[in-house]
Design a protein around this motif. Structure first.
Motif, short mmCIF file in Angstrom:
data_model
loop_
_atom_site.label_atom_id
_atom_site.label_comp_id
_atom_site.label_asym_id
_atom_site.label_seq_id
_atom_site.Cartn_x
_atom_site.Cartn_y
_atom_site.Cartn_z
N ARG A 239 26.09 -37.28 -2.67
CA ARG A 239 27.46 -36.71 -2.96
C ARG A 239 28.16 -35.97 -2.22
NH1 ARG A 239 23.32 -33.76 -4.61
NH2 ARG A 239 22.94 -34.45 -6.65
N VAL A 240 29.40 -36.28 -2.39
CA VAL A 240 30.47 -35.58 -1.46
C VAL A 240 30.66 -34.00 -1.34
CG1 VAL A 240 33.01 -35.76 -0.79
CG2 VAL A 240 31.97 -37.66 -1.78
N THR A 241 30.45 -33.22 -2.40
CA THR A 241 30.68 -32.03 -2.35
C THR A 241 29.78 -31.41 -3.53
OG1 THR A 241 32.46 -31.73 -3.66
CG2 THR A 241 33.10 -31.88 -1.46
N SER A 242 29.22 -30.31 -3.39
CA SER A 242 28.24 -29.50 -4.53
C SER A 242 28.38 -28.33 -4.19
CB SER A 242 27.01 -30.15 -4.27
OG SER A 242 26.18 -29.32 -5.25
N ASP A 243 28.51 -27.43 -5.43
CA ASP A 243 28.23 -25.82 -5.44
C ASP A 243 26.86 -25.41 -4.83
OD1 ASP A 243 30.73 -25.85 -6.39
OD2 ASP A 243 30.25 -25.75 -8.64
N ASN A 244 26.01 -26.37 -4.91
CA ASN A 244 24.45 -26.00 -4.33
C ASN A 244 24.71 -26.15 -2.86
OD1 ASN A 244 21.75 -26.18 -3.66
ND2 ASN A 244 21.34 -26.58 -5.42
N ALA A 245 24.37 -25.14 -2.11
CA ALA A 245 24.52 -25.22 -0.54
C ALA A 245 23.33 -26.16 -0.05
CB ALA A 245 24.17 -23.77 -0.13
N THR A 246 22.44 -26.28 -0.69
CA THR A 246 21.45 -27.44 -0.11
C THR A 246 21.78 -28.78 -0.28
OG1 THR A 246 19.88 -27.35 -1.83
CG2 THR A 246 19.62 -25.89 -0.15
N LYS A 247 22.79 -29.16 -1.03
CA LYS A 247 23.17 -30.45 -1.57
C LYS A 247 24.53 -30.83 -1.23
CE LYS A 247 20.05 -30.03 -5.70
NZ LYS A 247 19.12 -30.92 -4.99
N SER A 248 24.96 -32.16 -0.87
CA SER A 248 26.11 -32.73 -0.51
C SER A 248 26.47 -32.84 0.89
CB SER A 248 27.25 -32.12 -1.35
OG SER A 248 27.94 -31.15 -0.47
#
Length: 271
Positions: free
Chosen positions: A116-125
């Motif tokens: 994904r491009v962005t995420s609220d999860n710091a370990t993702k995106s």
């Protein structure tokens, strides 16, 4: 065969790796996530260099870019390896040094190819991965292209802008894009891709955009068992009767491919 049949030639040949060899993975398996074993970076670089050299020596194909990860932020059941941003940083730094030693400096490193491009999860995106990885100046120097996938839904202009800022001026490529298992082949489906292409180029600083997939069989809901996937995401389809179908998304990519050629420059207008 693809190179020989191409009318205009092939500009990029990218090697992308979902995972390292099983013996280099913490779970010892091809799939179900896991990550690189401790101090496995040298061997993983050896593996990737062997691929680059082997493609040239066996097939005469010059690999122009190499990606050591595929969706490291997304847990899947197929071939995979879930490296954290810090682990991927270590892999990239090691690979960059090995490319230098092998006189393969012209091979670009693209990363992180997250789901994904962005995420609220710091370990993702991609945005979060790059923000962490680029805290290390050597990783900034080693990374030639920031690559993302676009399965996040929706993706807003501000999401794209966040990625453009995080990329620190590096080229941004979409290396996988698709409306997976779409039951539709109409303009509603095509608009899914149009939004991503337009917003990506307008707000995300994109310089490359790739679809997933080129060819695929379209499965109608009546042809599968309850709970099974149906639909398609490719540009060119065939059905169970072997009829060829060109969905509206095919014409989306054809339109942009006709408008955007190698060496073209985008003109900015402030009004």
């Amino acid at each position: 065969n693809a190179v020989n049949l191409s009318t205009y030639g092939v500009d990029q040949t990218i090697g992308n790796w979902n995972r390292g060899p099983t013996w280099l993975k913490t779970n010892g398996a091809q799939n179900n996530d896991g990550t690189l074993i401790a101090d496995g970076e040298n061997e993983y670089s050896e593996f990737l260099i062997a691929f680059i050299n082997g493609m040239q020596s066996h097939y005469g194909i010059n690999i122009t870019a190499i990606s050591p990860s595929n969706e490291p932020d997304y847990e899947v059941t197929y071939e995979s390896m879930n490296t954290t941003p810090s682990e991927l940083s270590s892999i990239i730094s090691n690979l960059d040094n090995r490319l230098d030693l092998e006189n393969l400096n012209d091979v670009q490193i693209i990363s992180p190819e997250t789901f994904r491009v962005t995420s609220d999860n710091a370990t993702k995106s991609t945005t979060n991965y790059i923000n962490t990885m680029f805290e290390n100046s050597s990783v900034v120097d080693a990374t030639d292209v920031v690559a993302t996938h676009t399965y996040q839904n929706p993706i807003t202009p501000s999401n794209w802008s966040s990625l453009s800022i995080a990329a620190l001026g590096k080229p941004v490529w979409v290396t996988e894009a698709g409306n997976l298992h779409s039951p539709n082949m109409d303009m509603e489906d095509a608009s899914y891709h149009i939004d991503r292409i337009m917003d990506g180029f307008n707000f995300g600083g994109l310089t490359a955009y790739m679809f997933h997939l080129f060819y695929e069989q379209h499965m109608y809901q009546s042809e599968v068992n309850t709970g099974q996937n149906y639909g398609s995401s490719a540009l060119v389809l065939w059905d169970s009767n072997m009829d060829i179908i060109l969905p509206k998304r095919y014409f989306v990519l054809k339109h942009f491919a006709n408008l955007v050629k190698t060496g073209y420059q985008r003109i900015h207008l402030n009004n």
